[in-house]
Scaffold this motif. Structure first.
Motif, PDB file in Angstrom:
ATOM      1  N   ILE A  47       0.849  -1.201   0.000  1.00 34.88           N
ATOM      2  CA  ILE A  47       0.000   0.000   0.000  1.00 34.88           C
ATOM      3  C   ILE A  47       0.885   1.252   0.000  1.00 34.88           C
ATOM      4  O   ILE A  47       0.646   2.192  -0.771  1.00 34.88           O
ATOM      5  N   ALA A  48       1.903   1.257   0.853  1.00 36.25           N
ATOM      6  CA  ALA A  48       2.810   2.402   0.933  1.00 36.25           C
ATOM      7  C   ALA A  48       3.447   2.681  -0.426  1.00 36.25           C
ATOM      8  O   ALA A  48       3.524   3.837  -0.864  1.00 36.25           O
ATOM      9  N   ALA A  49       3.893   1.626  -1.114  1.00 38.05           N
ATOM     10  CA  ALA A  49       4.508   1.789  -2.430  1.00 38.05           C
ATOM     11  C   ALA A  49       3.491   2.313  -3.447  1.00 38.05           C
ATOM     12  O   ALA A  49       3.810   3.200  -4.249  1.00 38.05           O
ATOM     13  N   ARG A  50       2.277   1.807  -3.396  1.00 38.89           N
ATOM     14  CA  ARG A  50       1.243   2.227  -4.351  1.00 38.89           C
ATOM     15  C   ARG A  50       0.842   3.685  -4.185  1.00 38.89           C
ATOM     16  O   ARG A  50       0.576   4.365  -5.179  1.00 38.89           O
ATOM     17  N   VAL A  51       0.739   4.136  -2.952  1.00 36.19           N
ATOM     18  CA  VAL A  51       0.253   5.505  -2.711  1.00 36.19           C
ATOM     19  C   VAL A  51       1.389   6.512  -2.492  1.00 36.19           C
ATOM     20  O   VAL A  51       1.142   7.699  -2.312  1.00 36.19           O
ATOM     21  N   GLY A  52       2.640   6.028  -2.493  1.00 37.55           N
ATOM     22  CA  GLY A  52       3.779   6.926  -2.366  1.00 37.55           C
ATOM     23  C   GLY A  52       3.929   7.535  -0.978  1.00 37.55           C
ATOM     24  O   GLY A  52       4.355   8.673  -0.833  1.00 37.55           O
ATOM     25  N   ARG A  53       3.555   6.775   0.033  1.00 40.03           N
ATOM     26  CA  ARG A  53       3.688   7.237   1.423  1.00 40.03           C
ATOM     27  C   ARG A  53       4.541   6.228   2.178  1.00 40.03           C
ATOM     28  O   ARG A  53       4.749   5.106   1.730  1.00 40.03           O
ATOM     29  N   SER A  54       5.013   6.618   3.368  1.00 34.16           N
ATOM     30  CA  SER A  54       5.808   5.698   4.178  1.00 34.16           C
ATOM     31  C   SER A  54       4.902   4.636   4.802  1.00 34.16           C
ATOM     32  O   SER A  54       3.688   4.845   4.948  1.00 34.16           O
ATOM     33  N   LYS A  55       5.516   3.503   5.138  1.00 38.31           N
ATOM     34  CA  LYS A  55       4.746   2.457   5.827  1.00 38.31           C
ATOM     35  C   LYS A  55       4.139   2.999   7.113  1.00 38.31           C
ATOM     36  O   LYS A  55       3.008   2.689   7.450  1.00 38.31           O
ATOM     37  N   ARG A  56       4.908   3.847   7.817  1.00 35.70           N
ATOM     38  CA  ARG A  56       4.420   4.427   9.077  1.00 35.70           C
ATOM     39  C   ARG A  56       3.162   5.273   8.845  1.00 35.70           C
ATOM     40  O   ARG A  56       2.224   5.221   9.625  1.00 35.70           O
ATOM     41  N   SER A  57       3.159   6.047   7.766  1.00 41.92           N
ATOM     42  CA  SER A  57       1.979   6.858   7.444  1.00 41.92           C
ATOM     43  C   SER A  57       0.770   5.974   7.160  1.00 41.92           C
ATOM     44  O   SER A  57      -0.338   6.264   7.613  1.00 41.92           O
ATOM     45  N   VAL A  58       0.998   4.912   6.396  1.00 40.08           N
ATOM     46  CA  VAL A  58      -0.096   3.984   6.081  1.00 40.08           C
ATOM     47  C   VAL A  58      -0.603   3.334   7.369  1.00 40.08           C
ATOM     48  O   VAL A  58      -1.812   3.260   7.602  1.00 40.08           O
ATOM     49  N   GLU A  59       0.320   2.871   8.215  1.00 35.53           N
ATOM     50  CA  GLU A  59      -0.091   2.236   9.481  1.00 35.53           C
ATOM     51  C   GLU A  59      -0.897   3.196  10.345  1.00 35.53           C
ATOM     52  O   GLU A  59      -1.885   2.799  10.965  1.00 35.53           O
ATOM     53  N   ARG A  60      -0.508   4.471  10.361  1.00 32.88           N
ATOM     54  CA  ARG A  60      -1.223   5.472  11.164  1.00 32.88           C
ATOM     55  C   ARG A  60      -2.650   5.664  10.630  1.00 32.88           C
ATOM     56  O   ARG A  60      -3.608   5.690  11.399  1.00 32.88           O
ATOM     57  N   VAL A  61      -2.792   5.777   9.314  1.00 33.02           N
ATOM     58  CA  VAL A  61      -4.118   5.937   8.710  1.00 33.02           C
ATOM     59  C   VAL A  61      -4.989   4.716   9.014  1.00 33.02           C
ATOM     60  O   VAL A  61      -6.161   4.846   9.378  1.00 33.02           O
ATOM     61  N   LEU A  62      -4.419   3.522   8.873  1.00 32.02           N
ATOM     62  CA  LEU A  62      -5.188   2.296   9.127  1.00 32.02           C
ATOM     63  C   LEU A  62      -5.601   2.197  10.592  1.00 32.02           C
ATOM     64  O   LEU A  62      -6.731   1.791  10.894  1.00 32.02           O
ATOM     65  N   GLN A  63      -4.715   2.590  11.505  1.00 29.13           N
ATOM     66  CA  GLN A  63      -5.044   2.542  12.926  1.00 29.13           C
ATOM     67  C   GLN A  63      -6.149   3.548  13.255  1.00 29.13           C
ATOM     68  O   GLN A  63      -7.073   3.235  14.002  1.00 29.13           O
ATOM     69  N   GLN A  64      -6.058   4.743  12.689  1.00 33.10           N
ATOM     70  CA  GLN A  64      -7.110   5.739  12.913  1.00 33.10           C
ATOM     71  C   GLN A  64      -8.446   5.233  12.393  1.00 33.10           C
ATOM     72  O   GLN A  64      -9.489   5.435  13.027  1.00 33.10           O
ATOM     73  N   PHE A  65      -8.417   4.551  11.239  1.00 37.30           N
ATOM     74  CA  PHE A  65      -9.650   3.999  10.686  1.00 37.30           C
ATOM     75  C   PHE A  65     -10.204   2.910  11.599  1.00 37.30           C
ATOM     76  O   PHE A  65     -11.409   2.868  11.861  1.00 37.30           O
ATOM     77  N   ARG A  66      -9.344   2.027  12.097  1.00 44.80           N
ATOM     78  CA  ARG A  66      -9.804   0.970  13.017  1.00 44.80           C
ATOM     79  C   ARG A  66     -10.433   1.584  14.260  1.00 44.80           C
ATOM     80  O   ARG A  66     -11.485   1.119  14.725  1.00 44.80           O
ATOM     81  N   ASP A  67      -9.802   2.633  14.794  1.00 46.65           N
ATOM     82  CA  ASP A  67     -10.341   3.296  15.981  1.00 46.65           C
ATOM     83  C   ASP A  67     -11.709   3.903  15.686  1.00 46.65           C
ATOM     84  O   ASP A  67     -12.641   3.788  16.483  1.00 46.65           O
TER      85      ASP A  67
END
Length: 77
Positions: A47-67
């Motif tokens: 996902i990070a490679a596809r959207v051009g963001r860091s893995k950390r950024s992707v993990e943060r977005v996914l965690q916020q969505f889960r919350d």
């Protein structure tokens, strides 16, 4: 004896899909793509490679969505 797995009925699955779709629709476009890719089974690094963001950024977005989703699911019906 073996315990049969609990399977949600169609109405429960439909309701859950609606909650998830509403939560996804409320996201900013950049976050929406990340969440949809994750729901489709893509790994965080992909996902990070596809959207051009860091893995950390992707993990943060996914965690916020889960919350956010957890908050929606915890609301009384």
């Amino acid at each position: 004896g073996a315990v049969a797995p609990v399977t949600p009925d169609d109405a429960e699955l439909t309701a859950l899909r609606l909650v998830v779709e509403q939560a996804v629709a409320a996201l900013p476009e950049s976050s929406r793509e990340m969440v949809r890719l994750r729901i489709d089974g893509h790994e965080v690094a992909d996902i990070a490679a596809r959207v051009g963001r860091s893995k950390r950024s992707v993990e943060r977005v996914l965690q916020q969505f889960r919350d956010e989703l957890q908050g929606l699911l915890d609301e009384p019906a």
